[in-house]
Write a protein that holds these residues in place. Structure first.
Motif, PDB file in Angstrom:
ATOM      1  N   THR A 299      50.390  19.314  60.517  1.00  0.00           N
ATOM      2  CA  THR A 299      49.153  18.572  60.796  1.00  0.00           C
ATOM      3  C   THR A 299      48.437  18.394  59.463  1.00  0.00           C
ATOM      4  O   THR A 299      48.378  19.326  58.662  1.00  0.00           O
ATOM      5  CB  THR A 299      48.242  19.296  61.806  1.00  0.00           C
ATOM      6  N   LYS A 300      47.933  17.216  59.238  1.00  0.00           N
ATOM      7  CA  LYS A 300      47.564  16.842  57.864  1.00  0.00           C
ATOM      8  C   LYS A 300      46.084  16.986  57.541  1.00  0.00           C
ATOM      9  O   LYS A 300      45.666  16.757  56.421  1.00  0.00           O
ATOM     10  CB  LYS A 300      48.023  15.404  57.602  1.00  0.00           C
ATOM     11  N   CYS A 301      45.278  17.356  58.540  1.00  0.00           N
ATOM     12  CA  CYS A 301      43.847  17.534  58.290  1.00  0.00           C
ATOM     13  C   CYS A 301      43.492  19.014  58.427  1.00  0.00           C
ATOM     14  O   CYS A 301      44.145  19.749  59.186  1.00  0.00           O
ATOM     15  CB  CYS A 301      43.025  16.721  59.295  1.00  0.00           C
TER      16      CYS A 301
ATOM     17  N   ILE B 223      38.413  19.087  63.524  1.00  0.00           N
ATOM     18  CA  ILE B 223      39.129  19.069  62.243  1.00  0.00           C
ATOM     19  C   ILE B 223      38.255  18.361  61.199  1.00  0.00           C
ATOM     20  O   ILE B 223      37.291  17.686  61.538  1.00  0.00           O
ATOM     21  CB  ILE B 223      40.473  18.332  62.368  1.00  0.00           C
TER      22      ILE B 223
ATOM     23  N   LEU C 231      50.043  15.123  68.251  1.00  0.00           N
ATOM     24  CA  LEU C 231      49.333  13.918  67.808  1.00  0.00           C
ATOM     25  C   LEU C 231      49.751  13.508  66.393  1.00  0.00           C
ATOM     26  O   LEU C 231      49.797  12.339  66.059  1.00  0.00           O
ATOM     27  CB  LEU C 231      47.808  14.159  67.835  1.00  0.00           C
ATOM     28  N   CYS C 232      50.044  14.504  65.566  1.00  0.00           N
ATOM     29  CA  CYS C 232      50.350  14.223  64.154  1.00  0.00           C
ATOM     30  C   CYS C 232      51.839  13.999  63.905  1.00  0.00           C
ATOM     31  O   CYS C 232      52.233  13.615  62.813  1.00  0.00           O
ATOM     32  CB  CYS C 232      49.852  15.393  63.298  1.00  0.00           C
TER      33      CYS C 232
ATOM     34  N   TYR D 120      53.499  10.798  62.365  1.00  0.00           N
ATOM     35  CA  TYR D 120      53.322  10.625  60.912  1.00  0.00           C
ATOM     36  C   TYR D 120      54.398  11.386  60.143  1.00  0.00           C
ATOM     37  O   TYR D 120      54.976  10.877  59.184  1.00  0.00           O
ATOM     38  CB  TYR D 120      51.937  11.115  60.473  1.00  0.00           C
TER      39      TYR D 120
ATOM     40  N   ALA E 250      43.644  13.103  55.621  1.00  0.00           N
ATOM     41  CA  ALA E 250      44.966  13.725  55.553  1.00  0.00           C
ATOM     42  C   ALA E 250      45.276  14.173  54.127  1.00  0.00           C
ATOM     43  O   ALA E 250      44.957  13.473  53.166  1.00  0.00           O
ATOM     44  CB  ALA E 250      46.010  12.722  56.034  1.00  0.00           C
TER      45      ALA E 250
ATOM     46  N   CYS F 291      43.059   8.295  59.896  1.00  0.00           N
ATOM     47  CA  CYS F 291      43.303   8.775  61.269  1.00  0.00           C
ATOM     48  C   CYS F 291      42.175   9.688  61.775  1.00  0.00           C
ATOM     49  O   CYS F 291      41.643  10.516  61.027  1.00  0.00           O
ATOM     50  CB  CYS F 291      44.624   9.540  61.303  1.00  0.00           C
ATOM     51  N   SER F 292      41.821   9.517  63.034  1.00  0.00           N
ATOM     52  CA  SER F 292      40.836  10.436  63.638  1.00  0.00           C
ATOM     53  C   SER F 292      41.281  10.842  65.044  1.00  0.00           C
ATOM     54  O   SER F 292      40.478  11.177  65.904  1.00  0.00           O
ATOM     55  CB  SER F 292      39.455   9.772  63.678  1.00  0.00           C
ATOM     56  N   LEU F 293      42.598  10.822  65.263  1.00  0.00           N
ATOM     57  CA  LEU F 293      43.126  11.113  66.606  1.00  0.00           C
ATOM     58  C   LEU F 293      42.695  12.488  67.119  1.00  0.00           C
ATOM     59  O   LEU F 293      42.329  12.636  68.290  1.00  0.00           O
ATOM     60  CB  LEU F 293      44.660  11.063  66.576  1.00  0.00           C
ATOM     61  N   CYS F 294      42.728  13.496  66.235  1.00  0.00           N
ATOM     62  CA  CYS F 294      42.374  14.852  66.691  1.00  0.00           C
ATOM     63  C   CYS F 294      40.883  14.951  66.996  1.00  0.00           C
ATOM     64  O   CYS F 294      40.495  15.575  67.986  1.00  0.00           O
ATOM     65  CB  CYS F 294      42.782  15.898  65.645  1.00  0.00           C
TER      66      CYS F 294
ATOM     67  N   MET G 136      47.403   7.488  57.826  1.00  0.00           N
ATOM     68  CA  MET G 136      47.109   8.934  57.840  1.00  0.00           C
ATOM     69  C   MET G 136      45.711   9.182  57.285  1.00  0.00           C
ATOM     70  O   MET G 136      44.957   9.987  57.818  1.00  0.00           O
ATOM     71  CB  MET G 136      48.153   9.703  57.017  1.00  0.00           C
TER      72      MET G 136
HETATM   73  S1  SF4 Z   1      45.763  16.072  61.879  1.00  0.00           S
HETATM   74 FE1  SF4 Z   1      47.096  14.264  61.949  1.00  0.00          FE
HETATM   75  S2  SF4 Z   1      46.786  13.356  63.985  1.00  0.00           S
HETATM   76 FE2  SF4 Z   1      45.100  14.793  63.605  1.00  0.00          FE
HETATM   77  S3  SF4 Z   1      43.473  13.508  62.756  1.00  0.00           S
HETATM   78 FE3  SF4 Z   1      44.615  14.356  61.019  1.00  0.00          FE
HETATM   79  S4  SF4 Z   1      46.170  12.824  60.527  1.00  0.00           S
HETATM   80 FE4  SF4 Z   1      45.377  12.346  62.581  1.00  0.00          FE
END
Ligand code: SF4
Length: 231
Positions: free
Chosen positions: A91-93, A27, A114-115, A118, A31, A17-20, A14
């Motif tokens: 969503t953690k970011c 974002i 996406l989140c 987690y 996280a 993570c840079s998926l978003c 987490m």
């Molecule tokens: S909000 Fe979640 S999925 Fe999106 S970048 Fe942050 S940890 Fe990754």
């Protein structure tokens, strides 16, 4: 993998993570979550705000003050709760400001998706006895989407066997929605007790007629805290 290792691995993923971002959302990566293995209560907020990012802890500012006021009325004091329980978000970011610049952007469905893995893994590893979804985005994970907040706050859902992979399917057909806690059931499953978004800007939370519903939710949490020894 043992739970301690699984949590460490999950938190590492987490944090990095840079998926978003990779999907084009602006974002602020990093996280925000807190808590320990062995926590019996999990708070799930919507997403961190900018002050949460600076302090690196969930519900840090004014929303946190109101949330901890409610949790205090349910019998938990803030330092003990932060030390012993788990706090995370859909969503953690930090999602950044919305277009008007006056508030934070609501994370899109795609970001929530996406989140989601987690969050599911956090629920699996921590295995809380009580989940407190805070605000609409978190509540919708567990409650039928057709219900209004007035019909939700002040109730609880009981799951005898909460299978993480089936939460979405069970949301529209929850096992049991109640407005009081059955002591006989209490220790053998997972309880979901929602709270509204504690932001000072929330119109719903600030309506006097909704105070009684919030008080009911606090009473449900207090009952569970005592029955399940959740301190
Ligand atoms: S909000 Fe979640 S999925 Fe999106 S970048 Fe942050 S940890 Fe990754």
């Amino acid at each position: 993998m043992k739970n301690g290792e699984a949590l460490k691995q999950l938190q590492f993923e987490m944090n990095s993570c840079s998926l978003c971002l990779e999907s084009g959302y602006k974002i602020t990566p990093g996280a925000i979550f807190s808590g320990v293995l062995g926590a019996k209560v999990m708070v799930i907020g919507q997403a961190p705000g900018v002050t949460e990012v600076k302090a690196k802890r969930p519900f840090n500012a004014s929303s946190g003050r109101r949330l901890f006021k409610w949790l205090g009325l349910a019998g938990w004091d803030e330092p003990r709760f932060r030390d012993g329980q788990y706090m995370t978000a859909v969503t953690k970011c930090y999602p950044g400001k919305n277009n008007s610049g006056r508030g934070d952007r609501l994370a899109s469905k795609e970001e929530q998706k996406l989140c989601r893995d987690y969050l599911n893994r956090e629920i699996e590893v921590i295995a809380p006895k009580v989940i407190i979804p805070v605000g609409g985005l978190a509540i919708k994970i567990f409650y039928p989407s057709k219900l209004k907040l007035d019909e939700i706050i002040g109730t609880a859902i009981f799951h005898q066997d909460l299978r993480v992979g089936e939460i979405d399917r069970s949301a529209d057909n929850p096992e049991m929605v109640v407005d009081s806690i059955d002591g006989g059931l209490a220790s053998n499953g997972v309880w979901i007790v929602p709270l509204p978004h504690p932001s000072g800007a929330s119109a719903w939370t600030n309506k006097p007629q909704n105070l009684a519903l919030i008080e009911k939710a606090i009473a449900l949490l207090n009952d569970l805290r005592l029955l399940l020894e959740l301190d």
